[in-house]
Each structure stands twice: as C-alpha cells, then as structure tokens.
Motif scaffolding. Structure first.
Motif, short mmCIF file in Angstrom:
data_model
loop_
_atom_site.label_atom_id
_atom_site.label_comp_id
_atom_site.label_asym_id
_atom_site.label_seq_id
_atom_site.Cartn_x
_atom_site.Cartn_y
_atom_site.Cartn_z
N LYS A 42 0.83 -1.21 0.00
CA LYS A 42 0.00 0.00 0.00
C LYS A 42 0.86 1.26 0.00
N GLN A 43 1.93 1.25 0.84
CA GLN A 43 2.81 2.41 0.86
C GLN A 43 3.48 2.62 -0.50
N LEU A 44 3.89 1.49 -1.10
CA LEU A 44 4.51 1.59 -2.41
C LEU A 44 3.54 2.12 -3.45
N GLU A 45 2.28 1.60 -3.42
CA GLU A 45 1.26 2.10 -4.35
C GLU A 45 0.96 3.59 -4.11
N PHE A 46 0.92 3.95 -2.78
CA PHE A 46 0.68 5.36 -2.45
C PHE A 46 1.80 6.24 -2.99
N LYS A 47 3.04 5.78 -2.81
CA LYS A 47 4.17 6.55 -3.32
C LYS A 47 4.14 6.63 -4.84
N ARG A 48 3.76 5.49 -5.47
CA ARG A 48 3.67 5.52 -6.94
C ARG A 48 2.58 6.48 -7.39
N ALA A 49 1.43 6.46 -6.66
CA ALA A 49 0.34 7.38 -7.01
C ALA A 49 0.78 8.83 -6.79
N SER A 50 1.46 9.07 -5.66
CA SER A 50 1.96 10.43 -5.40
C SER A 50 2.95 10.85 -6.48
N ARG A 51 3.80 9.90 -6.86
CA ARG A 51 4.77 10.19 -7.91
C ARG A 51 4.07 10.52 -9.22
N ALA A 52 3.05 9.71 -9.57
CA ALA A 52 2.31 9.98 -10.80
C ALA A 52 1.59 11.33 -10.72
N GLN A 53 1.01 11.61 -9.53
CA GLN A 53 0.30 12.88 -9.36
C GLN A 53 1.26 14.06 -9.47
N LEU A 54 2.43 13.89 -8.83
CA LEU A 54 3.41 14.98 -8.92
C LEU A 54 3.91 15.15 -10.35
N SER A 55 4.11 14.00 -11.03
CA SER A 55 4.56 14.10 -12.42
C SER A 55 3.51 14.80 -13.28
#
Length: 480
Positions: free
Chosen positions: A181-194
């Motif tokens: 979940k943390q990894l998915e959250f970080k990936r989502a945050s990364r995608a959102q930031l991108s």
C-alpha cells in the motif's frame, strides 16, 4: 459265514458312513480354512478403527470356539472309529474265515484313521496359529492404542505449531500488504506529482509565450516611443537650430497664428505627424510589473517542483539501490549454494549462474550453465531432460538453503531421472528434510525408500477406494 457276511455288510455300511463323515470333515476343514482366511483378512484390516479390532477379535474367538468344537467332534469320531476298529478286530478273532475280507477293511480304516489323526494334528496346529494370531492382534491393538495416543499428542503439538505459523504468516502478509500500500501510495503520489509538474510546465510554457508576446509588444512600443522621441528631438532641434527658440519661448512669443489656413495646414501636418506616431499604450509599465510579478511567482513554483522532482528521483534511486543490493546479496548466496548442491546431486561436475547484464541488476536475465561429469560446459537448453530436471532441483535446493521454508510440495520432479540419480536425489532430500518438510508425489521406488510415511490409494473392490498409509520408521502397515 452268513453271520460274518452280515457283519461284513455292517462294516461296509459303517465304512460308507465313515466316508460320509470323512467328506463332512473335509468340508468342515475347508470351511475352517475359509474362516481362517477370513480371520487373516480381518486381521490385516485390524488397524482401521478400535471398534473393528474388537469386532474382529470377537469373530476370531468365535472361530476358535467353533474350531475347538469341531476338534471335539473329530475326537468323538476318532473314538467311534477306534471302537469300530476294535469291533472289527473282535469279529476277525471270532471268525477266522472272514479274516482276509476284514483285513482289507481294517487296513482301509487304519488309513482313514491316519488321515483323521493328520487332520486332527493339522487342526490343532491351525488352532495354535489362530491363538497366536489372536495374541498378536491383541498385542498389535495395544501398540496401536499407544501409537494413537502419541499421534494425538503429536497432532495437538502440530496444531499448536500450525496456529503459530499461521499467525506469523498473517503478520508477514499484513506487513507485505502495508508495504504494498505504501509503495502504491508513493507511486500514485509520484504519478500525481509528475502530472502536476507536466501541467505546471505547460502553464509555464504558455505564460512564457504570453510574456514573449508582451515583451514583443513592449519592444514595439519602446521602438515607437524612441522614434517619437527622436522626431520630437529633431523638431525641437530644428526649432532651436532654425529658429533659435525653445518651446516655452515660442509659446510665449507666438500664442495664436493670424494665418488660419497656414495654421490649419500646420495642424494637419502636425496631425499627420501624430498619426504617423501611432497609438501609445500608457498602461504598459503597470502591465509589465504585473506580468513580471506573475513570472517571479511561476519561477518560484517551478523551482519547488524541480526540487520535488529531484527529491523523488533520489528516493527512487535509493529504493533501486537497496533492491539491487539485496538482489545481489541473495543472488551471490544462491549462486554459492547452487555450485555445492549441483556437485552433490550429480556426483561431480560444476555449474554456475551468470547475470546477462550485471550493470542493470533489476532488469537483467540469468543464464544457467552446467557441466555434468564427463561433459563440457554448456547452456541448460543443451542438456538432456533428466539433466535439466536435476539441475532445476539443484537450483531449488540452493534457494531453499538460502531462504528455508516450513514445507515444500514436489510433484513427480524426478520422473525423468534414471535410478542412480533418483537414489542420489532421494538421499539428498532426506538430508535436507531436517529443516524443511517435503510432500512428494512420486512413482519411483528410490524416492519411496527414503520417505518417512507413504500414502497410497488401493481399490480392492470396484468403485471402493482405500487410503493406505505406511510408516517406514516402524515398518508396520496402517490401513486408514
């Protein structure tokens, strides 16, 4: 002679009766053998349940009572036969003339007596064997009860260990899910930031275009203003040079021209000159200040986004470095164990694991090269089916040596091996079973010989399957 003939007829009749009795005894003997086989079959099935043991013991006791009763009947028949023989002897002594005829009958009766004695001896021997079987079954029943108690205790202990292992497994799964979940959250945050960064870059690009357009317009305005300044300066210079007058002085000296047409012509000329100057944007300075403030704000935002992007890439790089480090450590350990396990399973030779692209550990492939005894070093695809299977087993055991697991299921993995490799595989499996429990599906005898417990399915009757389990440690079959 008549009396002897009558006695002879009686003896013949008695002989026929004895033959019938002999046939009946043979039939009873067959019945006893059938019952004995039935008892033995019941004895083989004695390990199913406690109630079956008791029922079989009861049937065995009943069979024993029947055998004792039949033995008593045979003893009575033997006594009757002895009495008949004695009567025949008495008749022989009383009538010498019928000696030869009676002698043959007597011999026949003696032979029958010998057969009966042999049958009695055989029945006594069978009775002793039945008694021994009963004792053995009672002893086996006691052993089974003891074994059942130990198995129940072991099952309770295994159940407790299983519960503990399940709890540990659930905790590991929760940790894994949380990490995922943390990894998915970080990936989502990364995608959102991108995505946000891309939007900001597009907006910045658009604002740069707008700023460029404003700057071009401002540059044109400045050019026009400069041109007007030059023209005004030329006019003032011309007024000063041609008329040696300043603007204020000319205004004071020449307030209103008298020649109106000339003044109108001059006004028209001045208007044409003003028209040539064009329109002047008086709010350009304020607009420039506003655009400049917006540009400064967007520049700060861009700097923040670039910094966040750099930080995010740094985090990703740290994660990749950690994953690469762990992969390299685990790969080196598995590689080291693979070399040792391969040599043990093949009885020599050498093998190795090679990274296709060592510089990119997270994207590289792995080549398996092996050199069985007596062959040259070659790729796994060039080996025979049995060699590839044994190499795959070596890799599996190497992984289990580095990362042990509670149990492992193998489904006919040694099917392609010859007998020598099957024995070597089974012996290594026995050594490895100290830290991992193996459940092996197999048809090879070499693997079965190294097993602790065998489970098989038999079908003695059509459509009726039975599960047979054998503990090779105790060498006592159990039927479940």
């Amino acid at each position: 002679m008549t009396e002897s003939q009558d006695k002879l007829d009686q003896l013949r009749k008695a002989g026929d009766d004895k033959r019938l009795e002999e046939q009946q005894a043979a039939s009873d003997r067959k019945q006893l053998e059938h019952e004995l086989r039935h008892v033995l079959e019941q004895a083989e099935l004695a390990g199913q349940e406690k109630t079956n043991h008791e029922q079989e013991a009861k049937e065995i006791r009943e069979s024993r009572e029947r055998a004792v009763k039949q033995l008593a009947d045979l003893e009575n028949e033997e006594k009757a036969t002895h009495q008949a023989i004695q009567a025949a002897e008495f008749a022989r002594k009383a009538n010498e003339s019928a000696k030869e005829e009676l002698q043959s009958q007597l011999t026949t009766l003696k032979v029958r007596e010998g057969k009966l004695d042999q049958e009695i001896f055989s029945l006594e021997d069978q009775l002793k064997r039945l008694q021994s079987d009963v004792d053995n079954h009672e002893k086996e029943q006691r052993q089974n009860r003891t074994m059942l108690s130990s198995v129940l205790a072991e099952l309770e202990q295994n159940a407790a260990e299983s519960v503990k292992q399940i709890e540990d497994l659930n905790q590991y799964r929760l940790k894994k899910e949380e990490a995922s979940k943390q990894l998915e959250f970080k990936r989502a945050s990364r995608a959102q930031l991108s995505k946000k960064l891309e939007l900001e870059e597009n907006e910045t690009r658009e604002q740069r275009n707008q700023l460029k357009a404003v700057e071009d317009q401002l540059r044109q305005t400045e050019i026009g203003v400069n041109r007007l300044d030059v023209e005004l300066e030329n006019i003032l210079k011309k007024l000063s040079e041609d008329y040696e007058l300043s603007y204020e002085l000319a205004k004071q000296r020449y307030p209103v021209p008298e020649d109106v047409p000339a003044a109108q012509n001059e006004v028209r000329d001045l208007k044409r000159s003003l028209s040539a100057l064009g329109e002047v944007n008086l709010g350009a300075i304020e607009e420039f200040q506003r655009v400049n403030e917006r540009y400064q704000f967007l520049s700060e935002q861009k700097a923040d986004l670039v910094e966040a992007k750099t930080t995010l890439y740094q985090v990703i790089k740290e994660m990749d470095d950690e994953m690469s480090k762990r992969f390299k450590t685990t790969f080196d350990a598995i590689r080291k164990e693979f070399v040792t396990v391969f040599s043990k399973l093949f009885g020599g030779g050498r093998a190795d694991l090679i990274l296709i692209d060592p510089d990119r550990l997270l994207e590289t492939g792995i080549d398996i090269v092996a050199q069985p005894p007596g062959k040259k070093l070659q790729n796994l695809q060039l080996l025979s089916g049995g060699e590839r299977a044994l190499t795959a087993m070596a890799l599996l055991f190497a992984i289990l040596q580095v990362k042990p697991v509670p149990f492992c299921v193998l489904d006919e993995v040694e099917a392609a091996l010859d007998e020598a490799n099957v024995v070597r595989f089974a012996q290594y499996l026995r050594e490895f079973s100290e830290q991992t429990q193996f459940i092996v599906v197999t048809h090879r005898k070499g693997t079965m010989e190294e097993a602790d417990v065998l489970y098989g399915v038999t079908m003695e009757e059509g459509g009726v399957s039975k599960l047979v389990s054998v503990k090779l440690e105790n060498e006592e079959p159990e039927i479940a």
